[in-house]
Design an enzyme around this catalytic site. Structure first.
Site, PDB file in Angstrom:
ATOM      1  N   ASP A  16       0.915  -1.031   0.075  1.00 30.73           N
ATOM      2  CA  ASP A  16      -0.049  -0.116   0.105  1.00 30.73           C
ATOM      3  C   ASP A  16       1.076   1.264  -0.018  1.00 30.73           C
ATOM      4  OD1 ASP A  16      -2.332   1.544   0.021  1.00 30.73           O
ATOM      5  OD2 ASP A  16      -2.761   1.164   2.086  1.00 30.73           O
ATOM      6  N   ASN A  64      -9.960  -3.094  -5.941  1.00 30.18           N
ATOM      7  CA  ASN A  64      -9.361  -2.238  -6.706  1.00 30.18           C
ATOM      8  C   ASN A  64      -9.765  -2.138  -8.264  1.00 30.18           C
ATOM      9  OD1 ASN A  64      -6.100  -3.229  -5.295  1.00 30.18           O
ATOM     10  ND2 ASN A  64      -7.560  -1.620  -4.763  1.00 30.18           N
TER      11      ASN A  64
HETATM   12  C1  FPP Z   1      -1.841   0.273  -3.373  1.00 25.29           C
HETATM   13  O1  FPP Z   1      -1.571   1.579  -3.361  1.00 25.29           O
HETATM   14  C2  FPP Z   1      -1.397  -0.673  -4.499  1.00 25.29           C
HETATM   15  C3  FPP Z   1      -2.107  -0.939  -5.619  1.00 25.29           C
HETATM   16  C4  FPP Z   1      -3.491  -1.116  -5.554  1.00 25.29           C
HETATM   17  C5  FPP Z   1      -1.514  -1.898  -6.784  1.00 25.29           C
HETATM   18  C6  FPP Z   1      -0.021  -2.776  -6.515  1.00 25.29           C
HETATM   19  C7  FPP Z   1       0.561  -2.847  -7.617  1.00 25.29           C
HETATM   20  C8  FPP Z   1       2.036  -2.518  -7.664  1.00 25.29           C
HETATM   21  C9  FPP Z   1       2.856  -2.365  -6.754  1.00 25.29           C
HETATM   22  C10 FPP Z   1       2.748  -2.729  -9.364  1.00 25.29           C
HETATM   23  C11 FPP Z   1       2.279  -3.634 -10.227  1.00 25.29           C
HETATM   24  C12 FPP Z   1       2.358  -5.265 -10.077  1.00 25.29           C
HETATM   25  C13 FPP Z   1       2.731  -5.834 -10.588  1.00 25.29           C
HETATM   26  C14 FPP Z   1       2.486  -7.436 -10.039  1.00 25.29           C
HETATM   27  C15 FPP Z   1       3.421  -5.697 -11.958  1.00 25.29           C
HETATM   28  P1  FPP Z   1      -2.724   2.528  -3.712  1.00 25.29           P
HETATM   29  O2  FPP Z   1      -2.390   2.923  -4.802  1.00 25.29           O
HETATM   30  O3  FPP Z   1      -3.826   2.323  -2.997  1.00 25.29           O
HETATM   31  O4  FPP Z   1      -1.909   3.636  -2.607  1.00 25.29           O
HETATM   32  P2  FPP Z   1      -2.456   4.858  -1.738  1.00 25.29           P
HETATM   33  O5  FPP Z   1      -3.143   4.025  -0.557  1.00 25.29           O
HETATM   34  O6  FPP Z   1      -1.423   5.742  -1.322  1.00 25.29           O
HETATM   35  O7  FPP Z   1      -3.318   5.534  -2.606  1.00 25.29           O
END
Ligand code: FPP
Length: 229
Positions: A16, A64
């Protein structure tokens, strides 16, 4: 008997904080996910060297999938890239690459790429990376309950666990959540029954090998009782 565990077998990470990492730098959210993928590449390598057997990464939750189209497109582009450029290389080095979750809801070419790569995953790998993609624990449990109903007969914890996506994957010993929130967000709820939980304020793109070590060290200090005294 209470048990002090040196090294977890399976480490789960709720990755996250990508969005906030980008916002702090006045960059689009997609830049945070790009940085997140770079972090994944490094952590996979590091976890493999550190001696853990499984690294389970929450890459996309079922929730998501309702994010804006533009952000999802960016994530799918990263999945395409990861499963084209990185995952096959890992498999070539006898690293297991697995996916849990319902990938049928992803764009067809992404789902196809993921399943083709995972079908070549070695079954005897000393280290496996497991990506949770369009994964939600409640949906997983309901899916397993439906399988159990179709099969009929008495259900036990052991027989039920065999109907989950994680049937042949050990339960996580340690679950790390980056980004400062203190919750599991529908990640491995059944499997986390006895997991040690570790919450870090560090945003995922900044969660480097040192941070990973810190979590492992904290795990090794915990005394796991598994409900016993
Ligand atoms: C949460 O951060 C993260 C995600 C919803 C996506 C995770 C994906 C990756 C790390 C990269 C792609 C993965 C692969 C396997 C190639 P957020 O966007 O919810 O963060 P925030 O809470 O700060 O908004």
């Amino acid at each position: 008997m209470a048990e002090k565990s040196a090294l977890p077998v399976n480490v789960g990470i709720i990755m996250d904080g990508n969005g906030r990492w980008a916002k702090k730098r006045l960059l689009p959210r997609s830049a945070g996910h790009d940085a997140g993928m770079k972090r994944i590449i490094k952590l996979v390598e590091y976890a493999r060297e550190s001696g853990v057997k499984y690294l389970t990464l929450y890459a996309l939750s079922t929730e998501n999938l309702s994010r804006p189209k533009e952000e999802l497109e960016g994530l799918f582009t990263l999945f395409r890239k990861y499963f084209e450029d990185y995952a096959p290389k890992l498999i070539g080095e006898n690293v297991g690459v697995r996916v849990i979750g319902d990938i049928s809801a992803l764009p067809a070419d992404v789902a196809d790429k993921i399943s083709r790569v995972c079908s070549r995953s070695p079954s005897d790998a000393p280290f496996t990376v497991v990506f949770a993609v369009n994964y939600g624990s409640r949906a997983e449990i309901v899916r397993a309950a439906n399988f159990a109903a179709e099969l009929g007969g008495k259900v036990t914890e052991k027989s039920f666990a065999k109907l989950l996506y994680t049937a042949d994957i050990p339960d996580p010993d340690l679950i790390i959540r980056t980004g400062g929130e203190i919750r599991l967000s529908n990640f491995l709820l059944w499997q986390a029954a006895y997991a040690e939980l570790y919450f870090s304020d560090v945003l995922f793109p900044d969660f480097d090998n040192k941070q990973f070590d810190k979590a492992i060290k904290e795990f090794s200090r915990r005394t796991r009782r598994f409900g016993k005294i």
